[in-house]
Enzyme design. Structure first.
Site, PDB file in Angstrom:
ATOM      1  N   SER A 403      -5.909 -10.756   8.722  1.00 26.89           N
ATOM      2  CA  SER A 403      -6.038 -12.290   9.004  1.00 26.89           C
ATOM      3  C   SER A 403      -6.222 -12.874   7.848  1.00 26.89           C
ATOM      4  CB  SER A 403      -7.659 -12.180   9.599  1.00 26.89           C
ATOM      5  OG  SER A 403      -8.681 -11.553   8.738  1.00 26.89           O
ATOM      6  N   HIS A 424      -1.963 -10.829  14.430  1.00 29.06           N
ATOM      7  CA  HIS A 424      -3.328 -11.326  14.198  1.00 29.06           C
ATOM      8  C   HIS A 424      -3.904 -11.154  15.522  1.00 29.06           C
ATOM      9  CE1 HIS A 424      -6.335 -14.288  12.367  1.00 29.06           C
ATOM     10  NE2 HIS A 424      -6.777 -12.996  12.568  1.00 29.06           N
ATOM     11  N   GLU A 436      -1.641 -14.403  16.905  1.00 26.09           N
ATOM     12  CA  GLU A 436      -0.892 -15.085  15.858  1.00 26.09           C
ATOM     13  C   GLU A 436       0.366 -13.943  15.278  1.00 26.09           C
ATOM     14  OE1 GLU A 436      -3.160 -18.495  13.404  1.00 26.09           O
ATOM     15  OE2 GLU A 436      -3.583 -16.514  12.814  1.00 26.09           O
ATOM     16  N   ASN A 474      -7.018 -19.769  10.760  1.00 26.07           N
ATOM     17  CA  ASN A 474      -8.079 -19.808   9.632  1.00 26.07           C
ATOM     18  C   ASN A 474      -7.857 -20.889   8.569  1.00 26.07           C
ATOM     19  OD1 ASN A 474      -9.621 -17.614  10.870  1.00 26.07           O
ATOM     20  ND2 ASN A 474      -8.414 -16.327   9.963  1.00 26.07           N
TER      21      ASN A 474
END
Ligand code: T1G
Length: 647
Positions: A403, A424, A436, A474
């Site tokens: 991540s 991800h 992702e 993120n």
């Protein structure tokens, strides 16, 4: 070629709608149905009419693509009434799904039959509207107020069996649906016809019922479910015509609303996501057997997701003890599904039988795809990929669930990086819908296409993300948290910020969410980067972690928590710890707070778009909605920002 055709079998006319992909009710369909009703009414050779659909489903609703345009006659409510007033009984033969306008058309028919796998429902609230063609008026007359409230406020379809039990349909046809519908129609002619649905009585319910239902509908967090409830309530206390007018006006008002525009945008973005233009004709590689390296929370969650999708899974762990723990986590996940009535005990056994475990990488030799989900440390991950290089088939796809690490630093451990991909997942991986997909420069097109195909198999929403720290989600989370901390530095109370974001539609505000996940995860990342020479200013979160406040797990983070109690309590200890960082600026109201934070998310989204890390604004919105709890009815930070600009 008209979307509607009619043929005759004895004294039964069979009307077939063929309007791919889902037989949505467009203007042409509405006009065609009225014309056919007129024609068949005058045809003395016809005693009954069966309405059926070609393709994979009955009518899946009004054509949503027409919603941005002014309504054109004949309006759907009038089409439904026209079918209901037909001189010959119409029988709706339902396969696939009869949804929204499709369900309303079926209620205009005198009878409804369905095959056993069919579903019926009123999903309009998922588009920020309410039924606009008698769904909140005829349904309570057909199946009672309680079932109608459930259908129209939840938006969830029911099975053919449930629909039969609640009187929504008249028969579940075994065998050939069309033949069954024709037989049903001819048999019905031997008996007095039932009243048209609009003429049937509707029960009234007491205030307590409506108050309870209102509380339930309000939990959705946006307007449409409450309006659907209100319309059914009105229908239970007024004449059919008054109720139809009330429903129609509510429908038209909501159709023009910001929430409906947002939910429509999300609807189409979700449908476009699995088929991005950049690899339209690329054939993905098949994936029937998946290897997963690491049986921790993420690995076990990914394994559960793959097993639930019918894939075979080989779980690899460093030793038998860790392997047993991983297996237990998967078992617990399925046991939970049994408890929630989503899986049978036999179903669990079948899924678990497709799971094999090993501590030997050689057992990955037959896998089509291997997903690494080990500790987020570069050297550990590179070691794993060196082993995968040795043991996996040369055409097997090798993926990492990292991540935060740079996937290129992982793929460079491989002889052939063209078979490498970042996948991800989000925790819990068997629940969270976002995936992702992060290619490296060498990733082959069919490998990338295989990532999207896997997402479809797993029922995930795939979004391609470029390489930067935190990819799309993120990275925006980091900006969101930083802006939230800036508000704290300006003297805005932590609890007020969280309350503002809950008011905006998030289940949790940024601080209570971080307390749940732990403040130390981001802290350790910053410390790791600082150790490598990065200059990262001290955050408020760092100050808290250095004083032992890691969140719920340490009894306190941004808030205090009493033993065994997850209720966040404003903390004087935190105020003291952060006092030196805080200046008392102007207080902001909740809208100003949420506006400030969502604008920061959108600004980071703009940067991500400019850098090409995301392919479209709607991709960013899907990431935020399916990975970070952004309220669907706001459309995502990019859509929300654009809507604000338009208003
Ligand atoms: N209108 C227009 N296009 C639609 C559509 C619709 N109602 N439903 C689906 N599509 C398109 C979709 O965009 C995609 O297109 C393709 O069909 C396949 O969809 C008055 C006003 C039926 C369960 O909310 O839930 O009736 O991307 O990938 O997974 O009261 O589609 O291929 O170009 O989702 O097999 C109420 C919405 C409307 C149902 C099939 N109805 N659709 O799922 O295929 S409001 C709905 C679905 C209404 C009245 C009111 C699902 C499905 P493309 P898909 P799927």
């Amino acid at each position: 070629m008209s979307v509607l055709s009619v043929r005759y079998q004895g004294e039964t006319a069979i009307v077939t709608l063929d309007n791919p992909p889902v037989n949505a009710v467009s203007e042409e369909v509405r006009k065609g149905l009225v014309a056919l009703a007129d024609k068949l009414d005058e045809d003395n050779g016809v005693a009954a009419v069966v309405l059926t659909c070609a393709g994979r489903t009955f009518i899946a609703g009004a054509d949503v693509r027409e919603f941005g345009k002014p309504p054109v006659e004949p309006h759907l409510p009038d089409v439904v009434t026209r079918l209901e007033q037909a001189k010959k009984p119409w029988v709706a033969a339902i396969h696939g799904a009869a949804l929204g306008g499709g369900f309303e058309i079926a209620m205009g028919c005198r009878f409804r039959v369905a095959d056993r796998s069919a579903k019926v429902g009123l999903p309009e609230v998922t588009l920020g509207i309410i039924p606009g063609a008698s769904g909140t008026v005829r349904t309570p007359r057909l199946t009672g107020v309680e079932a109608a409230v459930e259908l129209a406020t939840s938006g969830k379809p029911v099975s053919a069996h449930q629909a039969l039990q609640s009187g929504v349909i008249d028969k579940v046809v075994e065998g050939d649906l069309l033949e069954g519908a024709i037989a049903f129609a001819l048999e019905a002619l031997n008996h007095p016809l039932p009243q048209p649905v609009s003429a049937r009585p509707v029960e009234t319910r007491d205030e307590a019922f409506w108050e309870k239902a209102k509380k339930q509908a309000a939990r959705a967090g946006y307007q449409a479910p409450l309006s659907a409830l209100d319309s059914i309530r009105f229908a239970s206390r007024h004449s059919f015509d008054e109720a139809m007018a009330y429903e129609r006006q509510t429908f038209l008002d909501l159709r023009a609303s910001d929430e409906a525009a947002a939910l429509r945008a999300v609807f189409f973005a979700e449908r476009a996501a699995p088929r991005p233009a950049f690899f339209k004709d690329t054939k993905p590689r098949p994936a029937a057997r998946v290897g997963i390296v690491g049986g921790g929370t993420m690995g076990a969650g990914i394994a559960s997701s793959c097993l639930s999708a019918g894939l075979n899974v080989v779980l690899i762990e460093r030793d038998d003890e860790a392997l047993a723990r991983g297996r237990q986590t998967v078992e617990r996940t399925f046991a939970g599904a049994i408890k929630r009535g989503k899986l049978s005990a036999e179903g669990k056994d079948t899924l678990m039988s497709a799971l094999s475990g090993s501590t030997d990488y050689a057992d990955l030799g037959r896998c089509d795809l291997v997903i690494e989900a080990v500790f987020e440390e570069i050297s550990v991950k590179r070691d794993v990929f060196k082993k995968l290089d040795r043991h996996c088939r040369p055409d097997a796809i090798l993926a990492t669930n990292t991540s935060y690490l740079d996937p290129r630093e992982i793929s460079s451990a491989l002889k052939d990086s063209s078979r490498f991909l970042g996948l991800h997942f989000f925790s819990p991986a068997n629940v969270m819908k976002l995936l992702e997909i992060v290619p490296v420069p060498e990733t082959a097109d069919d490998v990338l296409a295989s990532g999207f195909a896997l997402a479809k198999q797993l029922g995930k929403v795939p979004v391609r993300a470029g390489i930067c720290e935190g990819f799309i989600g993120n990275r925006i989370l980091k900006r969101y948290r930083a802006e939230a901390e800036t508000l704290v530095r300006e003297g805005i109370a932590i609890a007020d910020i969280d309350a503002a974001m809950r008011g905006f539609g998030f289940k949790m505000g940024p601080f209570e969410a971080q307390d749940l996940g732990g403040l130390d995860i981001a802290f350790l990342q910053r410390e790791g980067a600082r150790a490598e020479g990065a200059v990262i200013p001290e955050t408020l979160g760092d100050i808290l972690v250095r004083s032992g406040r890691k969140g719920q797990k340490s009894g306190g983070g941004w808030y205090d928590y009493a033993d065994g109690d997850r209720t966040p309590r404003p903390s004087s200890a935190v105020s003291d710890l952060l006092a030196a960082q805080v200046t008392n600026g102007p207080q902001l109201d909740p809208e100003e707070i949420s506006e400030r934070l969502v604008r920061a998310m959108a600004a980071e989204g703009e940067a991500i778009l400019t850098e090409g890390v995301a392919h479209s604004a709607s991709d960013i919105d899907l990431v935020e909605i399916h990975g970070y709890g952004f309220p669907r009815w706001k459309g995502g930070p990019m859509f929300w920002k654009d809507q604000r600009l338009r208003s």
